[in-house]
Design an enzyme around this catalytic site. Sequence first.
Site, PDB file in Angstrom:
ATOM      1  N   HIS A  93     -19.281  -2.867  -4.461  1.00  0.00           N
ATOM      2  CA  HIS A  93     -20.108  -1.726  -4.073  1.00  0.00           C
ATOM      3  C   HIS A  93     -21.567  -1.961  -4.452  1.00  0.00           C
ATOM      4  CE1 HIS A  93     -21.808   2.371  -4.386  1.00  0.00           C
ATOM      5  NE2 HIS A  93     -21.047   2.592  -3.334  1.00  0.00           N
ATOM      6  N   HIS A 133     -13.978  -3.710  -5.937  1.00  0.00           N
ATOM      7  CA  HIS A 133     -14.811  -2.713  -5.266  1.00  0.00           C
ATOM      8  C   HIS A 133     -16.011  -2.259  -6.102  1.00  0.00           C
ATOM      9  CE1 HIS A 133     -11.566  -2.745  -2.409  1.00  0.00           C
ATOM     10  NE2 HIS A 133     -12.137  -1.832  -1.661  1.00  0.00           N
ATOM     11  N   GLU A 184      -4.652   9.294  -6.690  1.00  0.00           N
ATOM     12  CA  GLU A 184      -5.378   8.395  -7.609  1.00  0.00           C
ATOM     13  C   GLU A 184      -5.604   9.048  -8.972  1.00  0.00           C
ATOM     14  OE1 GLU A 184      -8.328   6.069  -5.460  1.00  0.00           O
ATOM     15  OE2 GLU A 184      -9.435   5.774  -7.316  1.00  0.00           O
ATOM     16  N   LYS A 202       0.844  -1.208   0.000  1.00  0.00           N
ATOM     17  CA  LYS A 202       0.000   0.000   0.000  1.00  0.00           C
ATOM     18  C   LYS A 202       0.871   1.248   0.000  1.00  0.00           C
ATOM     19  CE  LYS A 202      -3.936   2.387   0.703  1.00  0.00           C
ATOM     20  NZ  LYS A 202      -5.215   2.429   1.327  1.00  0.00           N
ATOM     21  N   HIS A 256     -18.231  -4.738   4.360  1.00  0.00           N
ATOM     22  CA  HIS A 256     -17.484  -4.209   3.211  1.00  0.00           C
ATOM     23  C   HIS A 256     -16.478  -5.243   2.680  1.00  0.00           C
ATOM     24  CE1 HIS A 256     -15.363  -1.456   0.598  1.00  0.00           C
ATOM     25  NE2 HIS A 256     -14.233  -1.724   1.223  1.00  0.00           N
TER      26      HIS A 256
HETATM   27  N1  GLY Z   1      -8.660   1.899  -0.104  1.00  0.00           N
HETATM   28  C1  GLY Z   1      -8.209   2.283  -1.376  1.00  0.00           C
HETATM   29  C2  GLY Z   1      -7.212   3.389  -1.353  1.00  0.00           C
HETATM   30  O1  GLY Z   1      -6.732   3.749  -0.295  1.00  0.00           O
HETATM   31  O2  GLY Z   1      -6.909   3.923  -2.380  1.00  0.00           O
END
Ligand code: GLY
Length: 366
Positions: free
Chosen positions: A252, A248, A236, A226, A266
Amino acid sequence: MTVITVALGDRSYPIVIEAGVLDRAADHLAPLARGRTLAIVTDENVRGHAERLQAVLAAADVRSETIVLPPGEQTKSWTQLAALCDRLLDLGIERGDHVIALGGGVIGDLVGFACAILKRGCRFVQIPTSLLAQVDSSVGGKTAINTRAGKNLIGAFHQPSLVLIDPALLDTLPAREVRAGYAEVVKYGLIDDPAFFDWCEAHGAALIAGDPAARDQAIAHAVAAKARIVAADEHETNGTRALLNLGHTFGHALEAEAGFSQALLHGEAVAAGCALAFAFSAEQGIAPAADAARVAAHLRAIGLPDGLAAAGIGASGATLVDHMRHDKKMAAGTLPFLLARGIGRTYLDRTVDLDTVAAFLDRQAR
Ligand code: GLY
């Protein structure tokens, strides 16, 4: 102890992963408190951890005040945001002060957003208490509340100053929550790390059962992934961070159909969503069918839903696609989908036709 840095120039910050770090939190928090009172924000379900933290801080002569909020997704609301900001202002929080978000994703998202707007931005520390928050939401600075129009529609990118991850806190997390958080762990293998998916197949069950070595290894691996992705694409915008949305878009739609209720957590929706993304990719001839079958088999083995029926969703494809049309990622009438050429080969596809998705979902429901 593992320390991973999110490399964002002068907004870089460390993520400290260590079983028992809550009991040593004063070492990390006293320098940030700078002699002032630390506000700790938590929820009813984990207030015991907050009491422990207050005792640890008091022993180190660090003053703290705890604000306890109701648990659950409904706490990510305008009402709770306003009340929290007022409480923090009453405590005299200044821009240079640090607020401690001690809880799962709901507390992290709400406190992070309050800190993004309080006095045009004050500092905060994430101490995540759920597996989902430890491997995903506490890292990367996405903060938000929900509104009647949808989830996470009001928010900001606001990076914390520090993340303290104590895997031992998961000992008291309900097993269902651990499994749901695991969906966000296995996701990292599916995105771009097939060797990690192999590891998940071999060790996922032990992790779920609470094996500390498997748990610590998975958390460190997921957080490193991450941190790397966030450093490459904080806001993003270049397609890298979007990969984290694997599962997702389908997920979703399932969550919306379940009314964002406890009926489908979730992480459970993300698990089913990952299985559907692979099944769709296989049906379209993009991914080998064997890879889609392997993903579904692993999720089933862990006790996570591997598709519509297992997620308890009986809605038509048209209904589910209608939920997708309200997704905040909709742009110029198209919805970007995370599809896969195979395990560890996820990519962003902006050409997916929603009617094709609806027909696929109808076939999945049979
Ligand atoms: N949970 C996805 C992100 O942090 O981009």
